[in-house]
Design a protein around this motif. Structure first.
Motif, short mmCIF file in Angstrom:
data_model
loop_
_atom_site.label_atom_id
_atom_site.label_comp_id
_atom_site.label_asym_id
_atom_site.label_seq_id
_atom_site.Cartn_x
_atom_site.Cartn_y
_atom_site.Cartn_z
N LEU A 1 0.76 -1.27 0.30
CA LEU A 1 0.10 0.18 -0.19
C LEU A 1 0.65 1.13 -0.31
O LEU A 1 0.64 2.41 -0.59
CB LEU A 1 -0.92 0.08 1.10
CG LEU A 1 -2.34 -0.80 1.44
CD1 LEU A 1 -2.33 -1.31 2.83
CD2 LEU A 1 -2.99 -0.99 0.39
N ILE A 2 2.02 1.10 1.16
CA ILE A 2 2.65 2.57 0.78
C ILE A 2 3.51 2.53 -0.29
O ILE A 2 3.35 3.93 -1.74
CB ILE A 2 3.81 2.27 1.85
CG1 ILE A 2 3.21 1.80 3.31
CG2 ILE A 2 5.04 3.17 1.67
CD1 ILE A 2 4.26 2.06 4.74
N GLU A 3 4.39 1.68 -1.25
CA GLU A 3 3.75 1.62 -2.70
C GLU A 3 3.56 1.97 -3.61
O GLU A 3 3.11 3.09 -4.59
CB GLU A 3 4.98 -0.15 -2.70
CG GLU A 3 6.05 0.04 -2.38
CD GLU A 3 7.23 1.12 -2.46
OE1 GLU A 3 7.64 1.35 -3.61
OE2 GLU A 3 8.54 0.97 -1.77
N LEU A 4 2.00 1.69 -3.74
CA LEU A 4 1.02 1.90 -4.76
C LEU A 4 0.83 3.45 -3.62
O LEU A 4 0.54 4.16 -4.97
CB LEU A 4 -0.23 1.24 -3.88
CG LEU A 4 -1.80 1.33 -5.10
CD1 LEU A 4 -0.72 1.30 -6.13
CD2 LEU A 4 -2.87 0.24 -4.46
N LEU A 5 1.02 4.29 -3.58
CA LEU A 5 0.88 5.89 -2.93
C LEU A 5 1.89 6.20 -3.24
O LEU A 5 2.30 7.37 -3.98
CB LEU A 5 0.83 5.73 -1.34
CG LEU A 5 -0.78 5.69 -0.68
CD1 LEU A 5 -0.40 5.91 0.96
CD2 LEU A 5 -1.97 6.19 -1.07
N GLY A 6 3.08 5.37 -3.20
CA GLY A 6 4.47 5.82 -3.98
C GLY A 6 3.75 6.28 -4.99
O GLY A 6 4.74 7.42 -5.91
N LEU A 7 3.47 5.50 -5.91
CA LEU A 7 3.68 5.29 -7.29
C LEU A 7 2.24 6.40 -7.91
O LEU A 7 3.07 7.00 -8.97
CB LEU A 7 2.72 4.24 -7.54
CG LEU A 7 2.91 3.74 -9.17
CD1 LEU A 7 3.55 3.71 -10.07
CD2 LEU A 7 2.05 1.98 -9.27
N GLY A 8 1.32 6.10 -6.81
CA GLY A 8 -0.10 7.50 -7.20
C GLY A 8 1.18 8.76 -6.39
O GLY A 8 -0.05 9.81 -7.96
N ALA A 9 1.59 8.80 -5.97
CA ALA A 9 2.33 10.83 -5.97
C ALA A 9 3.28 10.56 -6.94
O ALA A 9 3.98 11.92 -6.93
CB ALA A 9 2.92 10.20 -4.93
N GLY A 10 4.28 9.76 -7.81
CA GLY A 10 4.70 9.91 -9.28
C GLY A 10 6.19 9.42 -8.96
O GLY A 10 7.31 10.13 -9.31
N ALA B 1 7.77 6.79 -8.63
CA ALA B 1 8.35 5.86 -9.23
C ALA B 1 9.51 6.56 -10.69
O ALA B 1 8.88 7.09 -11.35
CB ALA B 1 7.30 4.55 -10.12
N ALA B 2 10.59 5.86 -11.00
CA ALA B 2 10.91 6.47 -11.91
C ALA B 2 10.95 5.14 -13.21
O ALA B 2 10.89 5.38 -14.15
CB ALA B 2 13.13 5.50 -11.59
N SER B 3 10.23 4.20 -12.92
CA SER B 3 9.85 2.80 -14.17
C SER B 3 8.39 2.58 -13.71
O SER B 3 8.21 2.23 -12.98
CB SER B 3 10.77 1.80 -14.31
OG SER B 3 10.63 1.10 -14.56
N LEU B 4 7.92 3.13 -14.36
CA LEU B 4 6.66 2.25 -13.46
C LEU B 4 5.59 0.97 -13.70
O LEU B 4 5.36 0.04 -12.73
CB LEU B 4 5.58 2.95 -14.50
CG LEU B 4 3.15 2.94 -14.64
CD1 LEU B 4 2.85 3.31 -13.16
CD2 LEU B 4 2.85 3.75 -15.54
N PRO B 5 6.56 0.02 -15.11
CA PRO B 5 6.56 -1.53 -15.27
C PRO B 5 6.82 -1.40 -14.28
O PRO B 5 6.31 -3.18 -13.18
CB PRO B 5 6.78 -1.72 -16.42
CG PRO B 5 6.86 0.17 -16.69
CD PRO B 5 6.99 0.89 -16.50
N THR B 6 7.70 -1.26 -14.08
CA THR B 6 9.33 -2.22 -12.28
C THR B 6 8.44 -1.38 -10.77
O THR B 6 8.31 -2.92 -9.73
CB THR B 6 10.58 -1.01 -12.90
OG1 THR B 6 11.19 -1.51 -13.42
CG2 THR B 6 11.22 -1.87 -11.22
N ALA B 7 7.07 -0.50 -10.96
CA ALA B 7 7.70 -0.34 -9.33
C ALA B 7 5.55 -1.33 -9.57
O ALA B 7 5.28 -2.22 -8.34
CB ALA B 7 6.69 1.24 -9.79
#
Length: 127
Positions: A26-35, A37-43
């Protein structure tokens, strides 16, 4: 068949580790939503694999609680990986002690409980 107290404690540790992985995802998902992530597919792959690991831990917790030997085996693999990850983190500078203790201690406790549970169940079946 219901497992003895040691198996219930081991199942609780496995379930807590699974819950911790869900929180991490969930923390990683929130970080993904905040932009972040350096690489979207990797995240996305990291999040999916983390959730698969959490599902496996929950399945091993359920199986351990039910007295299934396959669940103890799978749980032991996860505990060995957790302990190995904690030891590997000691090579990083500066050492993140909260991570080392937070991953290594539950791994060691879970490992000990799973082994003790298997021994007790084996001793009970021999009688």
């Amino acid at each position: 068949m219901r497992a003895p107290g040691l198996a219930l404690a081991a199942a609780a540790v496995l379930a807590a580790e699974g819950a911790a992985l869900v929180v991490f995802a969930l923390i990683e998902l929130l970080g993904l939503g905040a932009g972040d992530a350096a690489s979207l597919p990797t995240a996305v792959a990291l999040i999916v694999l983390t959730l698969i690991g959490a599902a496996a831990l929950f399945a091993f917790a359920w199986g351990t609680r039910s007295g299934r030997s396959w669940a103890r085996s799978g749980g032991l693999v996860f505990q060995v990986l957790a302990i190995g990850l904690a030891f590997a983190t000691l090579t990083l500078q500066p050492v993140v002690w909260a991570f080392v203790v937070g991953v290594g201690l539950p791994g060691a406790v879970g490992f000990a409980l799973l082994i003790a549970s298997a021994r007790r169940e084996n001793a009970s079946s021999e009688r």
